[in-house]
Design an enzyme around this catalytic site. Sequence first.
Site, PDB file in Angstrom:
ATOM      1  N   TYR A 209      43.823  28.446  41.757  1.00 32.10           N
ATOM      2  CA  TYR A 209      42.370  28.467  41.582  1.00 32.10           C
ATOM      3  C   TYR A 209      41.859  27.499  40.514  1.00 32.10           C
ATOM      4  CZ  TYR A 209      42.678  32.814  44.238  1.00 32.10           C
ATOM      5  OH  TYR A 209      42.932  33.748  45.206  1.00 32.10           O
TER       6      TYR A 209
ATOM      7  N   HIS B 167      34.739  27.753  42.333  1.00 34.40           N
ATOM      8  CA  HIS B 167      34.457  29.111  41.848  1.00 34.40           C
ATOM      9  C   HIS B 167      34.878  29.283  40.388  1.00 34.40           C
ATOM     10  CE1 HIS B 167      32.767  32.767  43.267  1.00 34.40           C
ATOM     11  NE2 HIS B 167      33.875  33.456  43.473  1.00 34.40           N
TER      12      HIS B 167
ATOM     13  N   ASN C  23      35.797  39.498  41.061  1.00 32.19           N
ATOM     14  CA  ASN C  23      35.056  40.665  41.535  1.00 32.19           C
ATOM     15  C   ASN C  23      35.124  41.870  40.607  1.00 32.19           C
ATOM     16  OD1 ASN C  23      34.737  38.941  43.658  1.00 32.19           O
ATOM     17  ND2 ASN C  23      35.833  40.178  45.133  1.00 32.19           N
TER      18      ASN C  23
ATOM     19  N   ASP D  33      29.340  29.863  38.863  1.00 33.19           N
ATOM     20  CA  ASP D  33      28.982  28.878  39.886  1.00 33.19           C
ATOM     21  C   ASP D  33      27.788  29.396  40.685  1.00 33.19           C
ATOM     22  OD1 ASP D  33      30.612  29.904  42.772  1.00 33.19           O
ATOM     23  OD2 ASP D  33      31.001  30.883  40.869  1.00 33.19           O
TER      24      ASP D  33
ATOM     25  N   ASN E 176      29.668  37.853  43.550  1.00 37.43           N
ATOM     26  CA  ASN E 176      30.411  39.091  43.317  1.00 37.43           C
ATOM     27  C   ASN E 176      30.770  39.335  41.851  1.00 37.43           C
ATOM     28  OD1 ASN E 176      30.305  39.953  45.979  1.00 37.43           O
ATOM     29  ND2 ASN E 176      32.141  38.792  46.524  1.00 37.43           N
TER      30      ASN E 176
END
Length: 188
Positions: free
Chosen positions: A16, A21, A67, A92, A113
């Site tokens: 990631y 994100h 989340n 973001d 989220n």
Amino acid sequence: MKKFLIVGLGNIGAEYVNTRHNIGFKILDHLARTESLSFQTVRLGDLAEYKFKGRTYLLLKPNTYMNLSGKAVQYWLEKEKIPLENLLVITDDLNLPFGSIRIRTKGSDGGHNGLKNIQQILNTQEYARFRFGISDTFKKGQQVNYVLGEWSDEENQLLPERLQLGAEIVRSFGTAGISNTMTTFNGK
């Protein structure tokens, strides 16, 4: 000394690191690198302490995954006795063009989220957020792949200047206050 909690939202894990994100992590990493700070793994995240102009900024990258970010935010606000008005969440935003900035004192989660979970856990929408535009140039049904996708070559060329601007926004939040920060940086 006045304390601020600056939370960069993102997901942990090598896969990631360079995704859209993870811009919250990326801005905090940039600030830490330019100020020779190092992150320590602590409860619910990685934390770096930054002292600037008589203020202490706790830079937090939650390790709860996007989340579930609210748990880390609540824990560190309470542990460090930081008032809600000294919280800034960096995230973001698909609804803004790449690199554009929107800073607000409150608002909805906008379908994000991470913000949704923070609002549920804190039971309020009354906290400052700094949204970094990642644009919405994806095909229908490809939103998840887009936000979890890596930056384009063009975006990568523009990112260093935008990351520097992000670091300036963090400093301004603590020294000039949210209203002046909004006036100075919104739309840049």
